[in-house]
Every structure is written in C-alpha cells, then in structure tokens.
Design an enzyme around this catalytic site. Structure first.
Site, PDB file in Angstrom:
ATOM      1  N   ASP A   8      13.478  78.052 -29.139  1.00 35.24           N
ATOM      2  CA  ASP A   8      14.934  77.919 -29.246  1.00 35.24           C
ATOM      3  C   ASP A   8      15.380  76.670 -28.467  1.00 35.24           C
ATOM      4  OD1 ASP A   8      15.009  78.610 -26.566  1.00 35.24           O
ATOM      5  OD2 ASP A   8      16.233  80.410 -26.843  1.00 35.24           O
ATOM      6  N   CYS A  65      10.973  80.428 -25.435  1.00 34.87           N
ATOM      7  CA  CYS A  65      12.440  80.423 -25.328  1.00 34.87           C
ATOM      8  C   CYS A  65      12.754  80.246 -23.837  1.00 34.87           C
ATOM      9  CB  CYS A  65      13.058  81.676 -25.953  1.00 34.87           C
ATOM     10  SG  CYS A  65      12.654  83.239 -25.159  1.00 34.87           S
ATOM     11  N   THR A  67      13.173  82.493 -21.385  1.00 39.64           N
ATOM     12  CA  THR A  67      12.296  83.353 -20.576  1.00 39.64           C
ATOM     13  C   THR A  67      10.960  83.640 -21.251  1.00 39.64           C
ATOM     14  OG1 THR A  67      13.230  85.299 -21.631  1.00 39.64           O
ATOM     15  CG2 THR A  67      14.265  84.565 -19.562  1.00 39.64           C
ATOM     16  N   HIS A  98      -8.346  91.331 -24.118  1.00 44.21           N
ATOM     17  CA  HIS A  98      -8.119  92.778 -24.247  1.00 44.21           C
ATOM     18  C   HIS A  98      -7.189  93.138 -25.403  1.00 44.21           C
ATOM     19  CE1 HIS A  98      -9.255  94.007 -19.840  1.00 44.21           C
ATOM     20  NE2 HIS A  98     -10.134  93.172 -20.388  1.00 44.21           N
ATOM     21  N   HIS A 133     -11.629  97.744 -26.433  1.00 49.11           N
ATOM     22  CA  HIS A 133     -10.341  97.075 -26.619  1.00 49.11           C
ATOM     23  C   HIS A 133      -9.948  97.072 -28.093  1.00 49.11           C
ATOM     24  CE1 HIS A 133     -10.718  95.975 -22.479  1.00 49.11           C
ATOM     25  NE2 HIS A 133     -11.877  95.371 -22.722  1.00 49.11           N
TER      26      HIS A 133
HETATM   27  C1  RB5 Z   1      19.094  81.518 -24.462  1.00 54.58           C
HETATM   28  O1  RB5 Z   1      20.160  81.271 -23.616  1.00 54.58           O
HETATM   29  C2  RB5 Z   1      18.184  82.587 -23.869  1.00 54.58           C
HETATM   30  O2  RB5 Z   1      18.787  83.827 -23.938  1.00 54.58           O
HETATM   31  C3  RB5 Z   1      16.858  82.601 -24.578  1.00 54.58           C
HETATM   32  O3  RB5 Z   1      16.262  81.335 -24.503  1.00 54.58           O
HETATM   33  C4  RB5 Z   1      15.816  83.564 -24.049  1.00 54.58           C
HETATM   34  O4  RB5 Z   1      15.652  83.427 -22.679  1.00 54.58           O
HETATM   35  C5  RB5 Z   1      15.960  84.959 -24.462  1.00 54.58           C
HETATM   36  O5  RB5 Z   1      15.125  85.827 -24.192  1.00 54.58           O
END
Ligand code: RB5
Length: 146
Positions: A8, A65, A67, A98, A133
């Site tokens: 993203d 993304c 996180t 695994h 596994h």
């Molecule tokens: C975008 O702001 C953020 O929510 C996305 O990149 C991600 O971290 C979502 O899990």
C-alpha cells in the site's frame, strides 16, 4: 523464481528498494502494489498477490503495508494461502520451515531496509521441513475446507 510483490501507500518506497534488491540477486519480480504515495487500500494488493500464487502466475509473494498486519490478514483470506507477518528473520525462516508460508509480510513502519532484506533472505533461503509440519499445515487446510 518469480516473486509477486504487493504494497500500500505506506510501503511504496520500501517496496521499490526490495524489488531492486531481489532483481540484483536474479529473481524475477512481478509488481502488484501501488507505485504511488496516495492512500491505497492494502486488501487489494494482498488479494492480488495471493491470487497470483493460486493462479501460478508467481511462485511466492511478499506483501508490505504500514505494519504488515492488514495485508497479511487480507492475503490469508484467499483459499490455500499462508501469509506470515514477521519483524525479524528467525520467524521468517520458521514461517517457511514449519508453516510453508507462500507469502512473507512485514511493515514499512516497523522494520528498516536492512531488516526487511534479512527477513526476505531468511524466508527465501529456508526450506519446508515437511513431516509433522506437513500434517499441521494440512490441518489448517481442513479448517479452511470445513
Ligand atoms: C495505512 O495507514 C495502514 O493502516 C496500513 O498500511 C497497515 O498498517 C494496515 O494494517
């Protein structure tokens, strides 16, 4: 090996750096993510990478993304896909050994470029260990199928 990559807006710069890194190592990379910095919904990219694996357009995938969490959750909704969100290389290697994860995910707001490279290397270089596994991965598929 063909690797699909999706991201993203939070991960565009890290995506380009990882693509360059992978191509320098001889991997073919197919880009399913946004190349811009305007808001882009991560479920779209997660689904595209996962579907490309199911369709055998690519062998495996990398999803990034902010996180790594949202895009991994989205990719995991595609039947047959195991996407693992990791912030360090030990978990990334074990995700292959695994769990036979076809997609590795991480967060551009969580890890820096060197850690991202280490995660990708650990996962790409690891091998699925099968045996007990394989039974457990099969049990995950059973959950999906029932
Ligand atoms: C975008 O702001 C953020 O929510 C996305 O990149 C991600 O971290 C979502 O899990």
């Amino acid at each position: 090996m063909r690797i699909g990559i999706g991201n993203d807006h939070a991960a565009t710069d890290l995506k380009f750096a990882i693509v360059e890194y992978l191509e320098s190592k001889g991997y073919e990379v197919v880009n399913y993510g946004t190349d811009g910095h305007d808001s882009y919904d991560y479920p779209l990219a997660g689904q595209m990478v996962a579907q490309a694996i199911v369709n055998k357009e690519v062998d495996c995938g990398i999803c990034i993304c902010g996180t790594g969490i949202g895009i991994s959750i989205a990719a995991n909704k595609v039947k047959g896909i195991r996407a693992a969100c990791c912030s360090e290389p030990v978990s990334a290697a074990l995700a292959k050994e695994h769990n036979n994860a076809q997609i590795i995910c991480f967060g551009a707001r969580i890890v820096g470029l060197n850690m991202a490279k280490a995660i990708v290397d650990a996962w790409l270089n690891a091998k699925f260990l099968g045996d007990r596994h394989a039974k457990r991965v099969g049990m995950i598929a059973d959950i999906e199928n029932n």
